[in-house]
Motif scaffolding. Structure first.
Motif, PDB file in Angstrom:
ATOM      1  N   ILE A   1      23.096  38.813  54.060  1.00 19.82           N
ATOM      2  CA  ILE A   1      24.264  38.274  53.357  1.00 19.82           C
ATOM      3  C   ILE A   1      24.700  39.315  52.342  1.00 19.82           C
ATOM      4  O   ILE A   1      23.940  39.714  51.464  1.00 19.82           O
ATOM      5  N   ARG A   2      25.921  39.777  52.503  1.00 20.82           N
ATOM      6  CA  ARG A   2      26.516  40.746  51.589  1.00 20.82           C
ATOM      7  C   ARG A   2      27.529  39.994  50.738  1.00 20.82           C
ATOM      8  O   ARG A   2      28.510  39.452  51.246  1.00 20.82           O
ATOM      9  N   SER A   3      27.268  39.939  49.438  1.00 21.21           N
ATOM     10  CA  SER A   3      28.088  39.154  48.506  1.00 21.21           C
ATOM     11  C   SER A   3      28.884  40.085  47.617  1.00 21.21           C
ATOM     12  O   SER A   3      28.335  41.051  47.067  1.00 21.21           O
ATOM     13  N   TYR A   4      30.177  39.796  47.472  1.00 23.70           N
ATOM     14  CA  TYR A   4      31.093  40.633  46.712  1.00 23.70           C
ATOM     15  C   TYR A   4      31.778  39.806  45.635  1.00 23.70           C
ATOM     16  O   TYR A   4      32.203  38.673  45.885  1.00 23.70           O
ATOM     17  N   ARG A   5      31.896  40.381  44.451  1.00 23.86           N
ATOM     18  CA  ARG A   5      32.734  39.798  43.401  1.00 23.86           C
ATOM     19  C   ARG A   5      33.968  40.676  43.282  1.00 23.86           C
ATOM     20  O   ARG A   5      33.880  41.854  42.938  1.00 23.86           O
ATOM     21  N   LEU A   6      35.127  40.097  43.601  1.00 20.49           N
ATOM     22  CA  LEU A   6      36.373  40.857  43.663  1.00 20.49           C
ATOM     23  C   LEU A   6      37.148  40.782  42.355  1.00 20.49           C
ATOM     24  O   LEU A   6      36.946  39.875  41.538  1.00 20.49           O
ATOM     25  N   LYS A   7      38.054  41.718  42.189  1.00 21.51           N
ATOM     26  CA  LYS A   7      38.982  41.662  41.066  1.00 21.51           C
ATOM     27  C   LYS A   7      39.926  40.474  41.275  1.00 21.51           C
ATOM     28  O   LYS A   7      40.432  40.272  42.382  1.00 21.51           O
TER      29      LYS A   7
END
Length: 271
Positions: free
Chosen positions: A174-180
């Motif tokens: 699981i690759r988790s990203y916090r975006l702008k």
């Protein structure tokens, strides 16, 4: 005029202004500079959620940080809770996957549920389960095994391949990203193309973005046979023409990212 006077006179003359110039190629849409720019998203009357997802299913992602001395008891407790939910035929909810984290945040478990029919079905399930004494008792007991927990409600990206449960022995990432903030549409536009480079080996399992909980979060879940298979698959993607461009477009949108390697529990529907 002496040499010193000549130099003094030149110093008093207006000096040329140094400017940074770029070739005309850098102003084209396909220039390397444009790939690193976040393009403007025009205002719209439609919610971003409906623009990114055409499904009415709600996904519930539980992240549980377990006390190291209670992992076995915790898993047995959660398994019993799942059996209670499955025994009720009137709930439009089903467990998709349960995993232990093997690389990343250790002593952590993730559980992914799907509600068919939207938030109305989420509300209905909560009312039903809150009146089940056995389920409530298990919930109370589970709290003694945990250090912390977090819950997110998610929607599935419309461009992601249809979710298929896996059999056999697999690992998940699981690759988790916090975006702008404000870049979710940009992310979706680019990954709608990028996903085409990651389907040759059927490794794309699921892709979601948050609705409630930590916002502007994205989770991509991939399935591999093992770590070596993961390495070979990812290297193959970089050899695919166009993958590098998709990465160049999406990297500037990210504020934070991390990955975890997951192993399915014995009661996980996807293995």
């Amino acid at each position: 005029m002496s040499l010193v006077s000549l130099r003094h006179a030149r110093a008093l003359l207006p000096q040329p202004v140094r400017t940074l110039t770029t070739s005309s190629a850098l102003h084209k849409d396909e220039s390397w500079l444009s790939k690193l720019m976040v393009r403007k998203i025009e205002p719209t009357k439609n919610s971003h959620s409906r623009m990114l997802s055409d499904k009415f299913d709600i996904y519930e992602l539980h992240t549980h940080n377990v006390r190291p001395d209670s992992v076995g008891k915790y898993l047995e407790n959660y398994k019993n809770s799942v059996q209670i939910v499955q025994s009720k035929g009137n709930l439009s909810m089903e467990l998709i996957g349960s995993w232990n984290v093997e690389v990343g945040d250790l002593d952590q478990c993730l559980h992914l549920w799907r509600y068919t029919g939207g938030f109305e079905m989420v509300d209905q399930a909560k009312r039903e389960l809150s009146s089940d004494k056995s389920y409530v008792q298990l919930m109370q007991e589970r709290g003694t095994f945990l250090r912390s927990r977090h819950l997110q409600y998610l929607l599935a990206f419309s461009y992601w391949p249809q979710l298929q449960l896996r059999e056999g022995k697999n690992i998940y990432e699981i690759r988790s990203y916090r975006l702008k903030p404000g870049t979710m549409i940009e992310w979706g536009n680019n990954w709608a193309r990028a996903i085409n480079h990651r389907q040759n080996n059927n490794e794309a399992f699921a892709g979601y973005f948050s609705q409630i909980g930590r916002l502007y979060n994205v989770h991509h879940i991939w399935c591999y046979k093992d770590l070596q298979g993961r390495k070979e698959t990812r290297e193959s993607a970089w050899r695919s023409p166009g993958w590098d461009e998709c990465v160049a477009y999406t990297v500037p949108l990210i504020r934070e990212m991390h990955c975890r390697i997951l192993a399915p529990t014995e009661f996980s529907p996807t293995q």
